[in-house]
Motif scaffolding. Structure first.
Motif, PDB file in Angstrom:
ATOM      1  N   LEU A 515       2.906  -2.512  -4.551  1.00  0.00           N
ATOM      2  CA  LEU A 515       2.115  -1.889  -3.481  1.00  0.00           C
ATOM      3  C   LEU A 515       3.050  -1.318  -2.422  1.00  0.00           C
ATOM      4  O   LEU A 515       4.041  -1.945  -2.052  1.00  0.00           O
ATOM      5  N   LEU A 516       2.711  -0.132  -1.923  1.00  0.00           N
ATOM      6  CA  LEU A 516       3.576   0.580  -0.980  1.00  0.00           C
ATOM      7  C   LEU A 516       2.931   0.755   0.384  1.00  0.00           C
ATOM      8  O   LEU A 516       3.390   1.549   1.200  1.00  0.00           O
ATOM      9  N   GLY A 517       1.845   0.030   0.644  1.00  0.00           N
ATOM     10  CA  GLY A 517       1.206   0.132   1.959  1.00  0.00           C
ATOM     11  C   GLY A 517       0.242   1.297   2.042  1.00  0.00           C
ATOM     12  O   GLY A 517      -0.005   2.026   1.072  1.00  0.00           O
ATOM     13  N   ARG A 518      -0.339   1.472   3.219  1.00  0.00           N
ATOM     14  CA  ARG A 518      -1.311   2.537   3.434  1.00  0.00           C
ATOM     15  C   ARG A 518      -0.652   3.890   3.244  1.00  0.00           C
ATOM     16  O   ARG A 518       0.508   4.095   3.625  1.00  0.00           O
ATOM     17  N   VAL A 519      -1.387   4.839   2.666  1.00  0.00           N
ATOM     18  CA  VAL A 519      -0.805   6.176   2.495  1.00  0.00           C
ATOM     19  C   VAL A 519      -0.524   6.821   3.842  1.00  0.00           C
ATOM     20  O   VAL A 519       0.300   7.722   3.945  1.00  0.00           O
ATOM     21  N   ASP A 520      -1.200   6.331   4.898  1.00  0.00           N
ATOM     22  CA  ASP A 520      -0.870   6.794   6.249  1.00  0.00           C
ATOM     23  C   ASP A 520       0.561   6.398   6.605  1.00  0.00           C
ATOM     24  O   ASP A 520       1.155   6.964   7.518  1.00  0.00           O
ATOM     25  N   VAL A 522       3.151   6.691   4.708  1.00  0.00           N
ATOM     26  CA  VAL A 522       4.093   7.425   3.865  1.00  0.00           C
ATOM     27  C   VAL A 522       4.709   8.536   4.711  1.00  0.00           C
ATOM     28  O   VAL A 522       4.002   9.282   5.386  1.00  0.00           O
ATOM     29  N   MET A 523       6.028   8.623   4.694  1.00  0.00           N
ATOM     30  CA  MET A 523       6.737   9.611   5.508  1.00  0.00           C
ATOM     31  C   MET A 523       7.134  10.812   4.652  1.00  0.00           C
ATOM     32  O   MET A 523       7.446  10.665   3.464  1.00  0.00           O
ATOM     33  N   ILE A 530       8.148   9.332   1.148  1.00  0.00           N
ATOM     34  CA  ILE A 530       8.804   8.032   1.037  1.00  0.00           C
ATOM     35  C   ILE A 530       7.952   6.979   1.741  1.00  0.00           C
ATOM     36  O   ILE A 530       7.512   7.176   2.872  1.00  0.00           O
ATOM     37  N   SER A 531       7.733   5.863   1.067  1.00  0.00           N
ATOM     38  CA  SER A 531       6.926   4.784   1.632  1.00  0.00           C
ATOM     39  C   SER A 531       7.728   4.001   2.669  1.00  0.00           C
ATOM     40  O   SER A 531       8.884   3.641   2.437  1.00  0.00           O
TER      41      SER A 531
END
Length: 653
Positions: A515-520, A522-523, A530-531
């Motif tokens: 899991l990479l966290g909320r798509v919000d 993502v940079m 990039i997460s």
């Protein structure tokens, strides 16, 4: 960015694996893949078999009715959640078993058996009836972590009134908005609560909220601290006065499987919180099944501790409904992990011989920062399984947890799920799956998850993108209260026919989910997505770093630049070259592209009382904006301290 670019870059690599220990596997409930295969071959049959473990007063006519995006499970069946959590165990001779070992923050304790809990629930349900609560009503609950909180929830369930618990750390305005959206008839609160040695003015906050909530007819108040609080003689009633003369005989209502059990509000992209609806039969099936199998529960011998707050969905599913449905013995703790000192949790694990601990990565990283001296003071040998919940856990925190708390012998079940899913969705089954630090591994049996690109195409293995769910599951939300269109738009419009969780994820070469966290979170760095999670994991991988939070700051050249807020371990001080050392470390772990432009060292990060890092506040600091709402922070002063540090440091090249 070209159409063929990945939705989210797959950068961080973790090669360590941990098979189930032989001793654990010898007694585990699930030791192979057969359950996964059974669920894949017959989804409805699998969930029906799990549902049959509950007590139904009327059998269902249909397992699943699926009219996308609306699901109904066990249609026509009737049961009562309170009965399933309490009465059936007592009637089967299990009334003397401990339901909760409760510990108050000041050190007062209570041990509550299933029979005592059932009687308390029945008396309080009769008390609620006496002030007009009926089947179909909504009741708000605004309390700390006291035994009366699950009593209130189960009493509502017994009557068929939907409860809406509001976390005791929320402000009066947040409480007001949730009461008004639910049009609740009664509010249940307490005089005050304890938190980190200080009193929390729950009744005062409740009064401030209720002054603008026309639907509230009565406020029930539990006496906890005994201090004087404001009082409205017409509206307010003491809990002890309400239950004093009540009978312990209160037959549970026969509820339809799809009747509303509770509302739980979660923040949305608009100012209006979303009232997530969870119903009765499917929800209880989902949480009791996952609680039993994910935690490999042996109810006769395990002492289980989910160290979350009941104000969040984790507490609903894995402190109240899942454990009680499974006749488990649980720990309930009122206060902070560092009161009166930083070993309070380890002291309690030793005292109660806890076997299963389920907590958040933020708590684990905080313990890392405090150092190993605190757990080493205590005998933690009773532990046999560890769990993680709430956000992706970085690999080094996972290994620290497994090594220093689990003694290297305890499997770690990292779990992904949401308020909306109601139950754990992606997780290892600890006797059957080799774990990898930082990976939630695979979907639970009966859960169909995929990762897709911007166009909704599966990214394959390996690959990164957006996490979606392709088939309904029993504990899934049934909508947003009073707003079916918002439900469709929020969860089902991004990828046709699929539930979009709002989270990024990747699969590695072995098909493990990360899991990479909320798509919000993502940079966009020079066209690469990039997460923040991967950069944070790379930072915390350095031996001097306890915790890190990363945000993307607007940059005219690259789109965004990476700003990292870093807390160092214990007594480690930032040296002149520490920034460059950490940048180089990130470059080695996941590539030069992900090197933070700026690193700001801070003694702590802005967190809610539940331990969530408030990255939006860090973004406000980095972009020199006015700070957003800080009322839910455990320590509001920390943001000002971080802002001063950010303002005083030289700009990096």
């Amino acid at each position: 960015m070209a159409e063929s670019s990945p939705a989210i870059e797959n950068l961080f690599s973790e090669g360590r694996t941990f098979p189930p220990p032989d001793e654990f596997k010898a007694d585990a409930l699930v030791t192979d893949r057969s359950l996964y295969e059974q669920a894949e071959q017959d989804l409805e049959g699998f969930w029906a078999e799990q549902a049959e473990r509950l007590h139904w007063t009327k059998p269902w006519d249909q397992v699943l009715e699926w009219e996308l995006p609306f699901a109904k499970w066990f249609v026509g069946g009737q049961l009562n959640v309170s009965d399933n959590c309490l009465d059936r165990h007592v009637e089967a001779g299990g009334g003397d078993k401990v339901a909760y070992h409760w510990e108050g923050e000041p050190g007062d304790t209570r041990t509550i058996t299933y029979e005592e809990l059932r009687d308390d629930v029945a008396r309080f349900a009769n008390g609620l009836k006496s002030i007009g609560v009926q089947r179909g009503d909504r009741v708000n609950i605004y309390m700390g972590m006291v035994p009366e909180l699950p009593v209130a929830m189960l009493a509502c369930a017994r009557l068929g009134a939907a409860h809406s618990v509001v976390f005791g750390g929320f402000s009066a305005d947040s409480l007001r908005d949730r009461i008004n959206d639910a049009e609740a008839k009664v509010l249940i609160t307490q005089d005050e609560g304890w938190r980190a040695g200080k009193v929390v003015p729950l009744k005062q906050n409740a009064d401030d909220a209720v002054s603008e909530t026309p639907s509230i007819e009565k406020v029930v108040v539990l006496r906890r601290t005994g201090n004087d609080v404001p009082w409205d003689g017409e509206r307010d009633v003491w809990w002890h006065d309400l239950v004093e003369a009540q009978s312990a005989d209160c037959p549970p209502e026969a509820m339809e499987a799809e009747d509303l059990l509770y509302l739980l509000y979660t923040s949305g992209t608009t100012a209006k919180p979303k009232g997530i609806m969870h119903t009765t039969g499917g929800y209880l099936t989902g949480v009791s099944t996952t609680h039993r199998l994910v935690f490999d529960l042996h109810p006769d011998t395990d002492v289980y501790w989910c160290a979350a707050d009941i104000g969040w969905v984790t507490g609903h599913s894995y402190i109240v409904y899942g454990p009680l449905a499974n006749h488990a013995t649980s720990i309930l703790y009122e206060g902070a992990p560092n009161f009166p000192d930083k070993d309070r949790w380890w002291e309690m694990i030793e005292k109660y011989k806890v076997t299963i601990l389920y907590t958040a990565p933020t708590a684990i990283r905080t313990f890392m920062k405090w150092g190993t001296d605190w757990p080493e003071k205590h005998d933690l040998s009773s532990l046999r399984l560890l769990g993680s919940v709430g956000e992706p856990i970085n690999p080094e925190a996972w290994v620290w947890y497994q090594t220093n708390i689990g003694g290297g012998r305890c499997p770690v079940v990292d779990t992904w799920w949401q308020t909306e899913t109601g139950m754990i969705m992606i997780t290892p089954l600890p006797g059957a799956v080799d774990t990898k630090p930082g990976s939630a591994t695979f979907p639970f049996p009966g859960v169909d998850a995929d990762i897709v690109d911007n166009d909704g195409n599966s990214v394959g293995i390996p690959g990164g993108g957006y996490l979606v769910l392709r088939k309904p599951w029993p504990a899934m939300l049934r909508g947003i209260y009073g707003d079916p269109e918002r439900y469709k738009d929020t969860y089902w419009s991004r990828f046709e026919g699929r539930y979009f969780a709002g989270d990024g994820a990747k699969r590695d070469d072995n098909g493990y989910f990360w899991l990479l966290g909320r798509v919000d979170d993502v940079m966009n760095i020079s066209g690469h997505r990039i997460s923040t999670t991967e950069v944070e994991s790379a930072l915390v991988d350095h031996h001097d770093v306890a915790e890190a939070a990363v945000i993307g700051k607007v940059d005219e050249t690259t789109g965004q630049q990476i700003v990292a807020f870093v807390t160092l371990k214990g007594n480690v001080e930032a040296a002149d070259d520490t920034t460059e050392v950490l940048r180089d470390h990130v470059a080695r772990k996941i590539g030069k592209l992900a090197r933070p432009t700026t690193i700001i060292f801070t003694p702590d990060l802005p967190k809610t009382r539940s331990g969530k890092i408030m990255r939006r506040l860090l973004k406000d600091v980095a972009e020199e904006r006015e700070l957003g709402d800080v009322t839910t922070l455990a320590d509001p002063a920390i943001v000002e301290e971080i802002r001063e540090k950010a303002a005083s440091r030289p700009q990096d090249d």
